[in-house]
Design an enzyme around this catalytic site. Structure first.
Site, mmCIF file in Angstrom:
data_model
loop_
_atom_site.group_PDB
_atom_site.id
_atom_site.type_symbol
_atom_site.label_atom_id
_atom_site.label_comp_id
_atom_site.label_asym_id
_atom_site.label_seq_id
_atom_site.Cartn_x
_atom_site.Cartn_y
_atom_site.Cartn_z
ATOM 1 N N LEU A 18 10.152 -1.327 3.522
ATOM 2 C CA LEU A 18 10.526 -0.069 2.870
ATOM 3 C C LEU A 18 9.280 0.778 2.606
ATOM 4 O O LEU A 18 9.265 1.988 2.826
ATOM 5 C CB LEU A 18 11.283 -0.345 1.563
ATOM 6 C CG LEU A 18 11.814 0.893 0.839
ATOM 7 C CD1 LEU A 18 12.748 1.704 1.726
ATOM 8 C CD2 LEU A 18 12.528 0.505 -0.463
ATOM 9 N N LYS A 19 8.231 0.121 2.159
ATOM 10 C CA LYS A 19 6.963 0.835 1.928
ATOM 11 C C LYS A 19 6.521 1.548 3.204
ATOM 12 O O LYS A 19 6.200 2.732 3.202
ATOM 13 C CB LYS A 19 5.887 -0.164 1.502
ATOM 14 C CG LYS A 19 4.498 0.422 1.442
ATOM 15 C CD LYS A 19 3.435 -0.664 1.526
ATOM 16 C CE LYS A 19 2.045 -0.072 1.589
ATOM 17 N NZ LYS A 19 1.623 0.579 0.347
ATOM 18 N N LYS A 143 5.286 2.501 -17.540
ATOM 19 C CA LYS A 143 5.633 1.093 -17.346
ATOM 20 C C LYS A 143 7.039 0.750 -17.799
ATOM 21 O O LYS A 143 7.499 1.208 -18.837
ATOM 22 C CB LYS A 143 4.645 0.214 -18.124
ATOM 23 C CG LYS A 143 3.410 -0.155 -17.334
ATOM 24 C CD LYS A 143 2.295 -0.607 -18.247
ATOM 25 C CE LYS A 143 2.622 -1.913 -18.914
ATOM 26 N NZ LYS A 143 2.484 -3.057 -17.997
ATOM 27 N N SER A 466 -17.685 1.245 -10.120
ATOM 28 C CA SER A 466 -17.577 1.318 -8.664
ATOM 29 C C SER A 466 -18.017 2.684 -8.150
ATOM 30 O O SER A 466 -17.857 3.691 -8.827
ATOM 31 C CB SER A 466 -16.139 1.042 -8.235
ATOM 32 O OG SER A 466 -15.258 1.946 -8.849
ATOM 33 N N TRP A 594 -3.030 -9.312 -14.657
ATOM 34 C CA TRP A 594 -2.867 -8.829 -13.291
ATOM 35 C C TRP A 594 -2.701 -10.003 -12.329
ATOM 36 O O TRP A 594 -2.927 -9.895 -11.141
ATOM 37 C CB TRP A 594 -4.007 -7.881 -12.912
ATOM 38 C CG TRP A 594 -3.870 -6.555 -13.618
ATOM 39 C CD1 TRP A 594 -2.838 -6.180 -14.437
ATOM 40 C CD2 TRP A 594 -4.759 -5.434 -13.587
ATOM 41 N NE1 TRP A 594 -3.039 -4.909 -14.906
ATOM 42 C CE2 TRP A 594 -4.215 -4.423 -14.410
ATOM 43 C CE3 TRP A 594 -5.977 -5.183 -12.930
ATOM 44 C CZ2 TRP A 594 -4.834 -3.184 -14.595
ATOM 45 C CZ3 TRP A 594 -6.590 -3.953 -13.128
ATOM 46 C CH2 TRP A 594 -6.019 -2.961 -13.947
ATOM 47 N N HIS A 727 -9.416 10.792 -10.728
ATOM 48 C CA HIS A 727 -8.316 10.774 -9.764
ATOM 49 C C HIS A 727 -8.269 12.042 -8.928
ATOM 50 O O HIS A 727 -7.538 12.114 -7.955
ATOM 51 C CB HIS A 727 -6.984 10.576 -10.489
ATOM 52 C CG HIS A 727 -6.960 9.295 -11.236
ATOM 53 N ND1 HIS A 727 -7.352 9.199 -12.549
ATOM 54 C CD2 HIS A 727 -6.647 8.043 -10.838
ATOM 55 C CE1 HIS A 727 -7.263 7.946 -12.933
ATOM 56 N NE2 HIS A 727 -6.841 7.225 -11.918
HETATM 57 N N1 GLN Z 1 -15.454 -1.403 -13.062
HETATM 58 C C1 GLN Z 1 -14.246 -1.019 -12.453
HETATM 59 C C2 GLN Z 1 -14.494 0.111 -11.478
HETATM 60 O O1 GLN Z 1 -15.327 0.917 -11.741
HETATM 61 C C3 GLN Z 1 -13.208 -0.594 -13.464
HETATM 62 C C4 GLN Z 1 -11.868 -0.271 -12.825
HETATM 63 C C5 GLN Z 1 -10.761 0.020 -13.796
HETATM 64 O O2 GLN Z 1 -10.970 0.342 -14.914
HETATM 65 N N2 GLN Z 1 -9.535 -0.058 -13.369
HETATM 66 O O3 GLN Z 1 -13.861 0.241 -10.458
#
Ligand code: GLN
Ligand code: ZN
Length: 793
Positions: A18-19, A143, A466, A594, A727
């Protein structure tokens, strides 16, 4: 005979069909017919699979093109004007809804769905865009109870009307009936539906819309009764929450109204015990009640005591929220006394929809065979439900003997396996004392030493960990995994990336640097792969939202760290610069929530084991000369129990696990943490108790609203409110970032404040990342100058 049924099957497909079809359709690679065909095939496969397993009632209405709450919004005509077909930009502020707004008096069911809702309407509501129609802002997503599934939040307007406007559930039920199945359509009940939504515009309470909403439900029930289905399952999971009196009291009237001569109602509750809603739930005028027998096992006898004599009780005996094979003997011990009292009025099911489990364990080729034997995914869970039904009827049932024997072997295997039980880990956990979770000195003393060591300017700048994961980085990681790159070559490649990231950060002028996380595919998987006690599946996908799936690792055994996980990369990064490099770890609570977690010991014990493994890593980083260490906990709020009464206990052990991971260091080593994607207001005290020296949080998307909690609480330690939204590829303006910080500086001391983006940058590209960070550093400089010039915030 005991009736067995299911509350819902995963819709995404064993191979994420489906994805793939959805994304191909959105990209214009396939047409709508091809997408519809994929959906139909998946439904057929899933019905067949459940039927062949021997299930009596097969759920329909569990299929959704994006989300079941969105499907219901369409069904009752509650689609915002901005998402409707032919919507123009001007409509986006209009408050009318689809047919609900224009034809409030429809009482007769028409098989024609509302003219301006079609498949693309759903996608516009979900994603803000679809192959047809205008792009617009998507509905909010949040959620689903305490799961990792996200639903689209219904939008409600004062005085709005509802009417049956989208007939997907009816057509799919007909489809199943035509194939010869005993279909049981599943819909979300009106009170849960209203509860899950949000008022748009002030001055009304969405519960007041109930009167207007019920006619749409009546139309839906009429239509479902005509499909040939004998039962409808109406989900009211809010009956496991702390409900305001008004909401609880509304139930009786609603279910009186929805009584229908043509179809019987099974009212389904899940994700917990009924608690103070028990008497409301058992006395509703419905033909049957489903309760969560896993999380609410202690309530079962009370429910039976109070259940009126004609009602069916469906017990969710198989856990729909994890991946462990059921202990059939234990479930039978739970069900037998109920069966003796209720006889055929006892039904058996999973605790909740199987939406939250992966599809089929049989596909897994790489799991060690003993571990595989301990597991059950959705397909296997249906088999377990059937086996329980058979064994209740006849303990000698021939077809149920094999599953029973397998279940027993798994129980013994898990109890005794050396793969699971590590005496050293258990002994170490037993030696945990409160002092282990305590830093040597209070924050005021630590920060003095840290500042003397780090010599950072006012408003220090940093990032969350990151940096952009370029195609080259992904290719190198893949190459190493598949053996095209040997270890030395791979290390060399990653070192180049680290050197590049350090050089860029120095050029930009950041104060506390990071190595960039190039070597990490995912913040949980990366650590899980290096820890004992974790296993990974190939196909264990679970829908998170829409076409997005996650593949959580499985924590099957005692967790320990065979060797250092991040020290070499971090040490190398530090060797390239005089500025402090921040070590980067994922915290114990995020590692826990998670993942699929073992069910044979309390969550708190597993959290402590992970915390101790991380504690060793923290100390190794410190010994390697790393002066700042960040322990990310974006998921800390995810474990928060649904009931108020259970929250303090959770926060207690969760906070303690974090502290256990962090508290081994010297005073002068600075511990950071990072959180995002949640509202912190109700757990702010627990966040303060983490006692991290610095916390960086996501605030920019709500224009700093989330900061409020920290401000009014007078958060004691240092804090970096995210100054821009990672984002978006847009490069943030210096002024916008200065004003977020200036706002924070009005409530919190300037010396407590850090300047940073609101999350990691791995999904971004380098050009916008560098431009954004250059502006961010300028913003920090502006703030510093203002202070030296004596300008107040
Ligand atoms: N240290 C992670 C990053 O920078 C933190 C990611 C997150 O908060 N979801 O990707
Ligand atoms: Zn984040």
């Amino acid at each position: 005979m005991t009736i067995t049924h299911n509350l819902g099957f995963p819709r995404i497909g064993a191979d994420r069909e489906l994805k793939k079809a959805l994304e191909a359709y959105w990209h214009g690679d396939i047409d709508q017919q091809a997408l519809l065909d994929t959906g139909r095939q998946l439904r057929r496969q899933h019905w067949l699979r459940q039927h062949q397993a021997g299930l009596d009632l097969i759920p329909t209405g569990d299929f959704a093109w994006y989300d079941q709450v969105l499907t219901l919004s369409a069904t009752v005509g509650n689609i915002p004007a901005r998402h409707r077909q032919g919507a123009t930009a001007a409509d986006s502020t209009a408050r009318d809804n689809c047919c609900g707004g224009t034809a409030p008096n429809v009482t007769e069911f028409s098989s024609e769905p509302c003219a301006d809702i079609d498949l693309d309407t759903l996608f516009r509501a979900a994603r803000g865009r679809a192959p047809t129609g205008q792009a617009t802002s998507a509905s909010e997503m949040t959620k689903w109870f305490d799961t990792n599934y996200h639903y689209l939040v219904p939008e409600f307007h004062a005085g709005q009307h509802f009417a049956l406007s989208w007939t997907q559930i009816i057509e799919e039920t007909r489809e199943a009936v035509a194939l010869g199945y005993q279909a049981k359509p599943v819909i979300i009940g009106p009170l849960t539906y209203l509860w899950l939504g949000k008022e748009k515009g002030a001055g009304f309470d969405r519960l007041d819309l109930l009167e207007n909403l019920l006619p749409a439900y009546e139309q839906l029930l009429d239509a479902l009764a005509q499909t040939g289905a004998q039962w409808v399952q109406i989900d009211e999971p809010i009956l496991v929450l702390d409900l305001p009196d008004r909401w609880r009291q509304a139930f009786e009237g609603v279910y009186h109204r929805l009584q229908h001569s043509g179809i019987k109602t099974l009212l389904a509750t899940y994700f917990g015990a009924l608690g103070d809603n028990l008497s409301t739930a058992v006395n509703l005028p419905v033909a049957g009640l489903h309760v969560d027998g896993v999380r609410g096992s202690a309530q079962l006898l009370h429910v039976v005591d109070r259940l009126p004599g004609h009602k069916v009780l469906s017990v969710g005996a198989i856990n729909g929220r994890n991946i462990w094979r059921n202990d059939l003997d234990a479930s039978l011990a739970q069900l037998r006394p109920l069966h003796e009292r209720l006889g055929e009025r006892l039904w058996v099911a999973p605790s909740c929809s199987l939406l939250h489990s992966p599809v089929d364990l049989e596909r897994e080729q790489k799991l060690p065979s003993d571990i595989k034997h301990w597991l059950a995914f959705a397909t296997q869970k249906v088999g377990e439900v059937v086996a329980l039904g058979r064994l209740l009827n006849d303990p000698q049932d021939a077809q149920a003997q094999q599953p029973l024997a397998q279940s027993r072997a798994a129980v013994v295997g898990r109890r005794e396996s050396a793969r699971i039980h590590n005496p050293e880990v258990k002994a170490r956990c037993e030696r945990i004392t409160p002092t282990l979770a305590q830093r040597q000195s209070p924050f005021s003393e630590r920060i003095r030493q840290q500042q003397a060591l780090l010599q950072l300017p006012l408003y220090p700048t940093t990032t969350i960990g990151s940096f952009p994961q370029t195609p080259a980085i992904r290719q190198a990681r893949r190459g190493f995994k598949q053996g095209q790159l040997n270890e030395a070559e791979y290390t060399q490649r990653m070192r180049q990336e680290i050197a590049d990231a350090i050089a860029r950060q120095e050029r930009i002028g950041l104060d506390v640097l990071v190595h960039g996380e190039a070597e990490r595919n995912d913040m949980v998987e990366y650590f899980g792969e290096q820890l004992d006690g974790y296993a990974f599946t190939q196909y264990g996908w679970v829908q998170s939202y829409g076409s997005r799936c996650v593949k959580p690792p499985i924590i099957f055994g005692d967790v320990s760290r065979p060797k250092a996980m991040t020290v070499n990369w971090t040490r190398y990064a530090q060797s390239l610069t005089k500025k402090p490099v921040k070590g980067m770890l994922t915290g114990p609570i995020t590692m826990l929530f998670w993942s699929f977690v073992r069910d044979d010991q309390p969550l708190a014990d597993t959290a402590n084991q992970i915390a101790l493994a991380l504690r060793d890593e923290v100390l190794d980083l410190e010994a390697a000369g790393i002066k700042v260490i960040q322990i990310d906990e974006p998921a800390i709020r995810e474990g928060l129990p649904l009931r108020e009464q259970e929250r303090a206990h959770y926060l207690d052990w969760a906070v303690n696990a974090f502290r256990l991971s962090a508290a081994g260091v010297q005073d002068e080593t600075q511990i950071h943490t990072h959180m995002c994607y949640s509202e912190f207001n109700d757990i702010i005290e627990a966040i303060a108790q983490l006692d991290a020296d610095v916390i960086t949080i996501e605030t920019s998307r709500s224009q700093g609203d989330l900061l409020e909690a920290f401000e009014s609480f007078k958060y004691p330690n240092h804090i970096g409110p995210g100054v821009y939204d990672i984002h978006s590829p847009n490069v943030p303006e210096v002024d916008a970032m200065v004003s977020i910080m200036a706002r924070a500086a009005r409530e919190l001391p300037a010396e407590h404040l850090w300047v940073n983006p609101d999350c990691g940058l791995k999904t971004r590209q380098w050009p916008e990342t560098e431009a954004a960070l250059v502006n961010m550093v300028k913003a920090a400089q502006t703030l510093r100058e203002r202070v030296t010039e004596g300008v107040a915030g």
